[in-house]
Design a protein around this motif. Sequence first.
Motif, short mmCIF file in Angstrom:
data_model
loop_
_atom_site.label_atom_id
_atom_site.label_comp_id
_atom_site.label_asym_id
_atom_site.label_seq_id
_atom_site.Cartn_x
_atom_site.Cartn_y
_atom_site.Cartn_z
N HIS A 116 -9.65 41.24 7.90
CA HIS A 116 -9.87 42.38 8.69
C HIS A 116 -8.35 43.06 9.16
O HIS A 116 -7.95 44.15 9.13
CB HIS A 116 -10.67 42.64 9.82
CG HIS A 116 -12.10 42.59 9.57
ND1 HIS A 116 -12.49 43.88 9.07
CD2 HIS A 116 -13.16 41.90 9.76
CE1 HIS A 116 -13.86 43.86 8.93
NE2 HIS A 116 -14.21 42.49 9.16
N ASP A 117 -7.55 41.94 9.49
CA ASP A 117 -5.99 42.42 9.81
C ASP A 117 -5.38 42.72 8.63
O ASP A 117 -4.55 43.85 8.72
CB ASP A 117 -5.40 40.93 10.39
CG ASP A 117 -6.00 40.67 11.82
OD1 ASP A 117 -6.78 41.62 12.53
OD2 ASP A 117 -5.77 39.52 12.43
N THR A 169 -11.34 37.62 10.40
CA THR A 169 -10.37 38.11 11.13
C THR A 169 -9.09 38.48 10.35
O THR A 169 -8.43 39.47 10.53
CB THR A 169 -10.29 37.44 12.37
OG1 THR A 169 -11.07 37.03 13.15
CG2 THR A 169 -8.93 38.02 13.23
N LEU A 170 -8.69 37.49 9.64
CA LEU A 170 -7.43 37.63 8.69
C LEU A 170 -7.69 38.59 7.74
O LEU A 170 -6.62 39.46 7.43
CB LEU A 170 -7.12 36.11 8.32
CG LEU A 170 -6.85 35.20 9.19
CD1 LEU A 170 -6.30 33.95 8.33
CD2 LEU A 170 -5.32 35.82 9.79
N LEU A 189 -1.00 36.43 8.71
CA LEU A 189 -1.51 37.56 8.04
C LEU A 189 -1.45 37.39 6.61
O LEU A 189 -2.27 38.20 5.70
CB LEU A 189 -0.56 39.00 8.29
CG LEU A 189 -1.10 40.35 7.94
CD1 LEU A 189 -2.38 40.32 8.32
CD2 LEU A 189 0.00 41.26 8.36
N ASP A 197 -6.48 46.53 7.82
CA ASP A 197 -5.91 47.29 8.84
C ASP A 197 -4.66 47.55 8.43
O ASP A 197 -3.89 48.79 8.41
CB ASP A 197 -6.06 46.83 10.15
CG ASP A 197 -7.29 46.79 10.92
OD1 ASP A 197 -8.22 47.70 10.35
OD2 ASP A 197 -7.43 46.31 11.60
#
Length: 287
Positions: free
Chosen positions: A216-217, A213-214, A126, A220
């Motif tokens: 967006h993580d 993806t990282l 992350l 979030d």
Amino acid sequence: MVISEQAGKRGIREYIDFFLRYPQFREHAYVFSSEKAAKDILALLDPLERSSAESLREMANLKLGTRITALELGKSIEGPGSSVILSRMLILPPEPDQDKLTTTPYVKGLSLYKEDRYVKTVKEPLSVGVLLLAKELNNIIMPVEFKPLKGSFSIQPIEIQTVLKPRIVNQQWSMKVDVQTRGEVVLNTTDADLTDPAVITKLEQEWSAKLTTLAHDALDMSQKELRTDLFKFAVEFRRYYPNHWKKQEKNWETIYPELDVEVKVEAHVVRTGKSTGPQGIPNEDEN
């Protein structure tokens, strides 16, 4: 300067005020976070450096995390985003025949601050997404794999550019994050041949998808969990839309968690190393 997470939970505003006012402290000194007491980091006798201060400075120069000075720390906490990301220092276990202080610190993870208080520790993977959006992702090697291949490719970015593009249309606030990166394959443990354009294309697609993806993580966590603008989006809105910002500045804590963010990543592999064959085996004509 080292601030422990325990001290961070109580708030660090008074420490920053002291650091920036007292003349013997340099406002451009780097600031780190630590899991343990700060004195445990500073007391180390690094066998490779003259002092722990030299060791910490070299860690900052390696760009393994964020490089935040005392002045930047104060500006970030008091700025429109009211947040800061600090590199997290841990202590490497000493050799069996060495004194417990004869060792070195190392960077692992990030400490996140909302206003002047420590709120969360973030580790890989992350932390990669956090650093990417914060424009601080440097000096990293990323594994990328895809089916049906067994094994993985290790890619080291040569250049990463993250551009933030704020928009306000019909009172709707949004942000576009445009990431451009070029990288080199430094390890190939698959059976794929990197001279095959189809392999390179697939590798670039998977690398782009992984970074997306990282990112967006990280978004979030920032928007939904912490509700904290870690990536200085507020600074960009203030710069591009000063009149809108002046009217809505007090509502930013409400606007940011609901902000529509689009992430676009373009990743290109521009180097494949000296050997193009699988698993680093030289071609016969290279011998």
